[in-house]
Design an enzyme around this catalytic site. Sequence first.
Site, PDB file in Angstrom:
ATOM      1  N   GLY A  27      29.989  38.508  38.313  1.00  0.00           N
ATOM      2  CA  GLY A  27      30.942  39.576  38.597  1.00  0.00           C
ATOM      3  C   GLY A  27      31.411  40.164  37.279  1.00  0.00           C
ATOM      4  O   GLY A  27      30.902  41.173  36.812  1.00  0.00           O
TER       5      GLY A  27
ATOM      6  N   LYS B 287      71.613  53.716  54.415  1.00  0.00           N
ATOM      7  CA  LYS B 287      72.964  53.323  54.007  1.00  0.00           C
ATOM      8  C   LYS B 287      73.171  51.828  54.164  1.00  0.00           C
ATOM      9  O   LYS B 287      72.687  51.226  55.133  1.00  0.00           O
ATOM     10  CB  LYS B 287      74.000  54.058  54.855  1.00  0.00           C
ATOM     11  CG  LYS B 287      74.238  55.482  54.401  1.00  0.00           C
ATOM     12  CD  LYS B 287      75.436  56.068  55.117  1.00  0.00           C
ATOM     13  CE  LYS B 287      75.791  57.409  54.505  1.00  0.00           C
ATOM     14  NZ  LYS B 287      76.616  58.191  55.403  1.00  0.00           N
TER      15      LYS B 287
ATOM     16  N   GLU C 213      35.801  47.139  39.224  1.00  0.00           N
ATOM     17  CA  GLU C 213      35.494  47.921  38.003  1.00  0.00           C
ATOM     18  C   GLU C 213      36.008  47.196  36.760  1.00  0.00           C
ATOM     19  O   GLU C 213      36.424  47.824  35.787  1.00  0.00           O
ATOM     20  CB  GLU C 213      36.112  49.320  38.087  1.00  0.00           C
ATOM     21  CG  GLU C 213      35.467  50.200  39.131  1.00  0.00           C
ATOM     22  CD  GLU C 213      34.360  51.086  38.568  1.00  0.00           C
ATOM     23  OE1 GLU C 213      33.371  51.289  39.293  1.00  0.00           O
ATOM     24  OE2 GLU C 213      34.473  51.562  37.432  1.00  0.00           O
ATOM     25  N   GLY C 214      35.956  45.874  36.793  1.00  0.00           N
ATOM     26  CA  GLY C 214      36.449  45.065  35.688  1.00  0.00           C
ATOM     27  C   GLY C 214      37.872  44.615  35.974  1.00  0.00           C
ATOM     28  O   GLY C 214      38.762  45.439  36.178  1.00  0.00           O
TER      29      GLY C 214
ATOM     30  N   GLU D 236      26.962  40.346  41.527  1.00  0.00           N
ATOM     31  CA  GLU D 236      26.189  39.341  42.254  1.00  0.00           C
ATOM     32  C   GLU D 236      27.083  38.129  42.506  1.00  0.00           C
ATOM     33  O   GLU D 236      28.117  37.982  41.850  1.00  0.00           O
ATOM     34  CB  GLU D 236      24.974  38.925  41.417  1.00  0.00           C
ATOM     35  CG  GLU D 236      24.043  40.085  41.134  1.00  0.00           C
ATOM     36  CD  GLU D 236      22.830  39.687  40.309  1.00  0.00           C
ATOM     37  OE1 GLU D 236      22.751  38.509  39.889  1.00  0.00           O
ATOM     38  OE2 GLU D 236      21.974  40.556  40.101  1.00  0.00           O
ATOM     39  N   PRO D 237      26.652  37.237  43.411  1.00  0.00           N
ATOM     40  CA  PRO D 237      27.493  36.070  43.698  1.00  0.00           C
ATOM     41  C   PRO D 237      27.863  35.288  42.430  1.00  0.00           C
ATOM     42  O   PRO D 237      28.971  34.779  42.313  1.00  0.00           O
ATOM     43  CB  PRO D 237      26.609  35.232  44.635  1.00  0.00           C
ATOM     44  CG  PRO D 237      25.697  36.228  45.279  1.00  0.00           C
ATOM     45  CD  PRO D 237      25.474  37.322  44.280  1.00  0.00           C
TER      46      PRO D 237
HETATM   47  C1  LIG Z   1      36.495  45.643  47.539  1.00  0.00           C
HETATM   48  C2  LIG Z   1      35.528  45.453  46.427  1.00  0.00           C
HETATM   49  C3  LIG Z   1      34.633  46.485  46.131  1.00  0.00           C
HETATM   50  C4  LIG Z   1      33.708  46.310  45.090  1.00  0.00           C
HETATM   51  N1  LIG Z   1      32.771  47.286  44.858  1.00  0.00           N
HETATM   52  C5  LIG Z   1      31.771  47.041  43.963  1.00  0.00           C
HETATM   53  C6  LIG Z   1      30.684  47.966  43.824  1.00  0.00           C
HETATM   54  O1  LIG Z   1      30.641  49.026  44.472  1.00  0.00           O
HETATM   55  N2  LIG Z   1      29.683  47.653  42.957  1.00  0.00           N
HETATM   56  C7  LIG Z   1      29.684  46.503  42.240  1.00  0.00           C
HETATM   57  O2  LIG Z   1      28.738  46.277  41.485  1.00  0.00           O
HETATM   58  N3  LIG Z   1      30.700  45.591  42.341  1.00  0.00           N
HETATM   59  C8  LIG Z   1      31.740  45.842  43.193  1.00  0.00           C
HETATM   60  N4  LIG Z   1      32.760  44.923  43.338  1.00  0.00           N
HETATM   61  C9  LIG Z   1      32.738  43.686  42.540  1.00  0.00           C
HETATM   62  C10 LIG Z   1      33.822  43.612  41.473  1.00  0.00           C
HETATM   63  O3  LIG Z   1      33.541  44.517  40.437  1.00  0.00           O
HETATM   64  C11 LIG Z   1      33.947  42.150  40.998  1.00  0.00           C
HETATM   65  O4  LIG Z   1      34.543  41.427  42.036  1.00  0.00           O
HETATM   66  C12 LIG Z   1      34.773  42.025  39.747  1.00  0.00           C
HETATM   67  O5  LIG Z   1      34.095  42.558  38.659  1.00  0.00           O
HETATM   68  C13 LIG Z   1      35.147  40.583  39.417  1.00  0.00           C
HETATM   69  O6  LIG Z   1      34.041  39.736  39.461  1.00  0.00           O
HETATM   70  P1  LIG Z   1      34.141  38.320  40.228  1.00  0.00           P
HETATM   71  O7  LIG Z   1      34.710  38.607  41.553  1.00  0.00           O
HETATM   72  O8  LIG Z   1      32.828  37.630  40.140  1.00  0.00           O
HETATM   73  O9  LIG Z   1      35.208  37.504  39.413  1.00  0.00           O
HETATM   74  P2  LIG Z   1      34.910  36.464  38.237  1.00  0.00           P
HETATM   75  O10 LIG Z   1      34.097  37.112  37.190  1.00  0.00           O
HETATM   76  O11 LIG Z   1      34.420  35.192  38.821  1.00  0.00           O
HETATM   77  O12 LIG Z   1      36.382  36.237  37.676  1.00  0.00           O
HETATM   78  C14 LIG Z   1      37.318  35.351  38.287  1.00  0.00           C
HETATM   79  C15 LIG Z   1      38.595  35.358  37.445  1.00  0.00           C
HETATM   80  O13 LIG Z   1      38.299  34.894  36.114  1.00  0.00           O
HETATM   81  C16 LIG Z   1      38.702  35.872  35.171  1.00  0.00           C
HETATM   82  N5  LIG Z   1      37.785  35.877  34.032  1.00  0.00           N
HETATM   83  C17 LIG Z   1      36.420  35.886  34.052  1.00  0.00           C
HETATM   84  N6  LIG Z   1      35.941  35.903  32.792  1.00  0.00           N
HETATM   85  C18 LIG Z   1      37.011  35.896  31.970  1.00  0.00           C
HETATM   86  C19 LIG Z   1      37.178  35.906  30.550  1.00  0.00           C
HETATM   87  N7  LIG Z   1      36.132  35.954  29.733  1.00  0.00           N
HETATM   88  N8  LIG Z   1      38.425  35.887  30.046  1.00  0.00           N
HETATM   89  C20 LIG Z   1      39.511  35.868  30.877  1.00  0.00           C
HETATM   90  N9  LIG Z   1      39.421  35.862  32.207  1.00  0.00           N
HETATM   91  C21 LIG Z   1      38.192  35.871  32.755  1.00  0.00           C
HETATM   92  C22 LIG Z   1      38.667  37.198  35.922  1.00  0.00           C
HETATM   93  O14 LIG Z   1      39.458  38.183  35.301  1.00  0.00           O
HETATM   94  C23 LIG Z   1      39.187  36.766  37.278  1.00  0.00           C
HETATM   95  O15 LIG Z   1      40.582  36.696  37.245  1.00  0.00           O
HETATM   96  C24 LIG Z   1      33.710  45.097  44.333  1.00  0.00           C
HETATM   97  C25 LIG Z   1      34.633  44.087  44.632  1.00  0.00           C
HETATM   98  C26 LIG Z   1      35.524  44.245  45.665  1.00  0.00           C
HETATM   99  C27 LIG Z   1      36.458  43.108  45.993  1.00  0.00           C
END
Ligand SMILES: Cc1cc2nc3c(=O)[nH]c(=O)nc-3n(C[C@H](O)[C@H](O)[C@H](O)COP(=O)(O)OP(=O)(O)OC[C@H]3O[C@@H](n4cnc5c(N)ncnc54)[C@H](O)[C@@H]3O)c2cc1C
Length: 404
Positions: free
Chosen positions: A135, A289, A384-385, A131-132
Amino acid sequence: MSEFSLDLSEDQLQIQKWVHDFAEHVIRPAAHEWDEREETPWPIIEEAAKIGLYSFDFMTQCFFDPGGLLLPIANEELAWGDAGIGLAIFGSALGLAGIVANGTPEQLMEWGPQCFGTPDDIQLAAFAVSEPDAGSDVSSLRTTAVYDEAKDEWVINGTKTWITNGGIADLHVVVAAVDPALGSRGQASFLVPPKTPGLSAGQKFKKMGIRASHTGEVILDDVRVPGHCLLGGKEKLDAKLARAREGKRSNSQAAMATFEASRPSVGAQALGISRAAYEYALDYAKERKAFGRLIIENQGIAFKLADMKMRIDASRLLVWRAAWMGRTGKEFTAGEGSMSKLYAGETAVWVTEQAIQIMGGYGYIREHPVERWHRDSKIYTIFEGTSEIQRLIIARAISGVHVN
Ligand SMILES: Cc1cc2nc3c(=O)[nH]c(=O)nc-3n(C[C@H](O)[C@H](O)[C@H](O)COP(=O)(O)OP(=O)(O)OC[C@H]3O[C@@H](n4cnc5c(N)ncnc54)[C@H](O)[C@@H]3O)c2cc1C
């Protein structure tokens, strides 16, 4: 106790070749076009459906392969062809993975085939967690599911974002909070059948890589689904919620169960990209080369290729181990699923960058696929994390400490 062996079975070898042939002859020639178009490659999905590669039967064969290696093998070959198109084909398997992880066998038999449809009527599925504002932190989902007992229906409200096939899928598997106070232990997965009123597509995202795979928002506005669309059933959910309210441990977290099963396959996609880039760069280095000799005759180039090959093989071993452990019910005591995806993902980013470097200017232009492979690889440290979250999972598993 069986003898240790990394030999693939005859069946696995045959399927590996079958998927590779499709990747080589159908996917790779189309990869550049669909990357530029940034659209779902319907003709390729149709081809895959015609030969049975895009089908419930094949995906379940992969999911239930006794040693667990078929799923990563197929993913590696598809992504070797092209990760974006590979994901357009395997994206529906994410929805299926959500059903396999949390549904009953009856739900799998009823809804699994609908994730793919038939060659004449292709269907897509999506798995919607992110969700927005949630993540990495999947415990804070704002999408809610409220039970309307009188009608035996669940009412779902919220917005999902970055969902692969989101909004264009026929079947959406949606993770929602049933009891938000319980965090991830208060969540459940729901099937939202095709054409359910209230579910609509939000924006489609323009991306850096894997551009043949659709990524979009899913808006859920008073979406009503029948009671039997709760994956796993109400009795199981009630028991899980009761345990969570008593503060007891539960090993069933809706989103996490799906991710655990799918991480090695996602790692395998990254591995496919790495292998493609390594092979391409190796061939190039043996032909190009400079200073009157082949560039591979320089240790500076040859050692890069040696390291690329070593890290690719290490990725595959981690991916296969995790896939085998997951499928044969071995407990992940050190975050082995996370290790596989983390290592293969970071290796893909590194290997593709080395490939560009080996090719110099030719590596940077779109005439060659390596710049695309580099763009494609980056998603594997994010979805996927993220890499950070995988390290958290490993660190917590090996230390027993709740590392933050
Ligand atoms: C092309 C694409 C396809 C996707 N497909 C799917 C899908 O099919 N289904 C679905 O549900 N989601 C999907 N996602 C979502 C994706 O899983 C999330 O974008 C991802 O999990 C990261 O979440 P976020 O973008 O909110 O980043 P955030 O959680 O906001 O993280 C931002 C940064 O902070 C870091 N961070 C956050 N918490 C911590 C912590 N505790 N310790 C250290 N670092 C931290 C993160 O590692 C990252 O570097 C997709 C995303 C993309 C871009």
